[in-house]
Scaffold this active site. Structure first.
Site, PDB file in Angstrom:
ATOM      1  N   HIS A 180      31.316-146.584  46.774  1.00 15.78           N
ATOM      2  CA  HIS A 180      31.860-147.423  47.849  1.00 15.78           C
ATOM      3  C   HIS A 180      33.058-148.252  47.373  1.00 15.78           C
ATOM      4  CE1 HIS A 180      27.946-147.193  50.429  1.00 15.78           C
ATOM      5  NE2 HIS A 180      28.777-146.185  50.671  1.00 15.78           N
ATOM      6  N   HIS A 223      20.893-145.349  48.950  1.00 16.20           N
ATOM      7  CA  HIS A 223      22.041-146.054  49.536  1.00 16.20           C
ATOM      8  C   HIS A 223      23.214-145.076  49.622  1.00 16.20           C
ATOM      9  CE1 HIS A 223      24.846-149.294  50.412  1.00 16.20           C
ATOM     10  NE2 HIS A 223      25.576-148.958  49.374  1.00 16.20           N
ATOM     11  N   HIS A 273      28.216-146.696  42.166  1.00 16.60           N
ATOM     12  CA  HIS A 273      28.365-145.755  43.294  1.00 16.60           C
ATOM     13  C   HIS A 273      29.769-145.858  43.861  1.00 16.60           C
ATOM     14  CE1 HIS A 273      27.311-149.437  45.445  1.00 16.60           C
ATOM     15  NE2 HIS A 273      27.587-148.884  46.607  1.00 16.60           N
ATOM     16  N   ASP A 277      34.084-151.215  47.865  1.00 16.55           N
ATOM     17  CA  ASP A 277      33.883-152.577  47.354  1.00 16.55           C
ATOM     18  C   ASP A 277      33.303-152.572  45.939  1.00 16.55           C
ATOM     19  OD1 ASP A 277      31.446-151.655  48.675  1.00 16.55           O
ATOM     20  OD2 ASP A 277      30.658-153.698  48.440  1.00 16.55           O
ATOM     21  N   HIS A 278      33.117-151.376  45.354  1.00 19.46           N
ATOM     22  CA  HIS A 278      32.614-151.249  43.978  1.00 19.46           C
ATOM     23  C   HIS A 278      33.615-150.565  43.050  1.00 19.46           C
ATOM     24  CE1 HIS A 278      28.401-152.474  44.980  1.00 19.46           C
ATOM     25  NE2 HIS A 278      28.927-152.288  46.174  1.00 19.46           N
TER      26      HIS A 278
END
Ligand SMILES: [Zn+2]
Ligand SMILES: [Zn+2]
Length: 256
Positions: free
Chosen positions: A54, A108, A52, A56-57
């Site tokens: 975000h 999410h 996904h 931090d990914h």
């Protein structure tokens, strides 16, 4: 095939699979730990899987491109650093001789996907990003409780020996909530002790297994009478799965 969890930021894991020559990483929010692992082990980066959008990914994706010898795969319906191979529900990804089925798991984020290994010689792998955590689940940033409940049911239906590779080390704090929901569930206590030992040795609590999650994760147990009772004491409108899930998720948001 070697599987390792590269720690990043405060509590992220970047999962890395390698065969001694080539590696694939999942959700590299930071390039540095990946570069270090590739250098230390002398590996070539054969691909990147993204669950996904975000930061931090995906934050490390562009910095890894110069040494990438393969595609970046990611969810078609999300804003992933270009270029990437857009994936839809049911697609197959083949990398390092392994095969992963793409599952849409919105909740999410709106376009979140998971990668479930098929035809595995050993216990299959599941890369589920921020949808399923050990003893918990992701927050609902873009989706509804109903969507997330459906997404988790999809994951829970995978084989029990599936190795659940979550993107954050949240297990111990999730287990405090799980114990509040189900005080009489002995498996929660036993698993908590094991996780405390792991963390005291600075080891991950992950991967978990789906069989374990089905036994201890309240968000996968919305039909259990004790979970239903606890959810109804915290505002669940009725005893249906989505209503129980929604009440648990809201309770968890304010649980300390
Ligand atoms: Zn996220
Ligand atoms: Zn995350």
């Amino acid at each position: 095939m070697n599987l390792s969890a590269l720690p990043a930021f405060a509590d992220n894991y970047i999962w890395m699979l390698h065969d001694g020559t080539q590696a694939v990483v999942v959700d590299p929010g930071d390039a540095a730990p990946v570069q270090q692992a590739l250098d230390t082990l002398g590996l070539q980066l054969a691909g990147i899987l993204v669950t996904h959008h975000h930061a931090d990914h995906v934050g490390g994706v562009d910095a890894l491109r110069p040494r990438l010898h393969g595609p970046v795969w990611g969810p078609a319906r999300e804003d992933i650093p270009e270029p990437f191979v857009p994936l839809h529900d049911g697609d197959l990804v083949q990398v390092l001789g392994l095969r992963f089925r793409v599952l849409d798991v919105p909740g999410h984020t709106a376009g979140h996907i998971a990668y479930a290994q098929e035809g595995a010689a050993e216990a299959p792998l599941l890369f589920c990003g921020d949808t399923l955590f050990s003893a918990g689940c992701g927050r609902l940033f873009e989706g509804t409780a109903e969507q997330m409940h459906t997404s988790l049911a999809k994951l829970a239906a995978l084989p029990g020996d599936t190795r659940v590779c979550c993107a954050h080390e949240y297990t111990l704090s999730n287990l405090r909530f799980a114990a509040a929901v189900e005080a009489d569930n002995a498996e929660i206590g036993a698993y908590t002790e094991w996780c405390e030992t792991q963390r005291s040795r600075k080891q991950p609590t992950l991967p978990s297994t789906l069989a374990r999650e089905r036994a201890i994760n309240p968000f996968l147990r919305c039909g259990e009478p004790a979970v239903v009772r606890a959810a109804q004491a915290h505002g669940a409108a009725d005893d249906s799965g989505p209503a129980v899930f929604a009440a648990l998720r809201e309770w968890k948001n304010v649980f300390r």
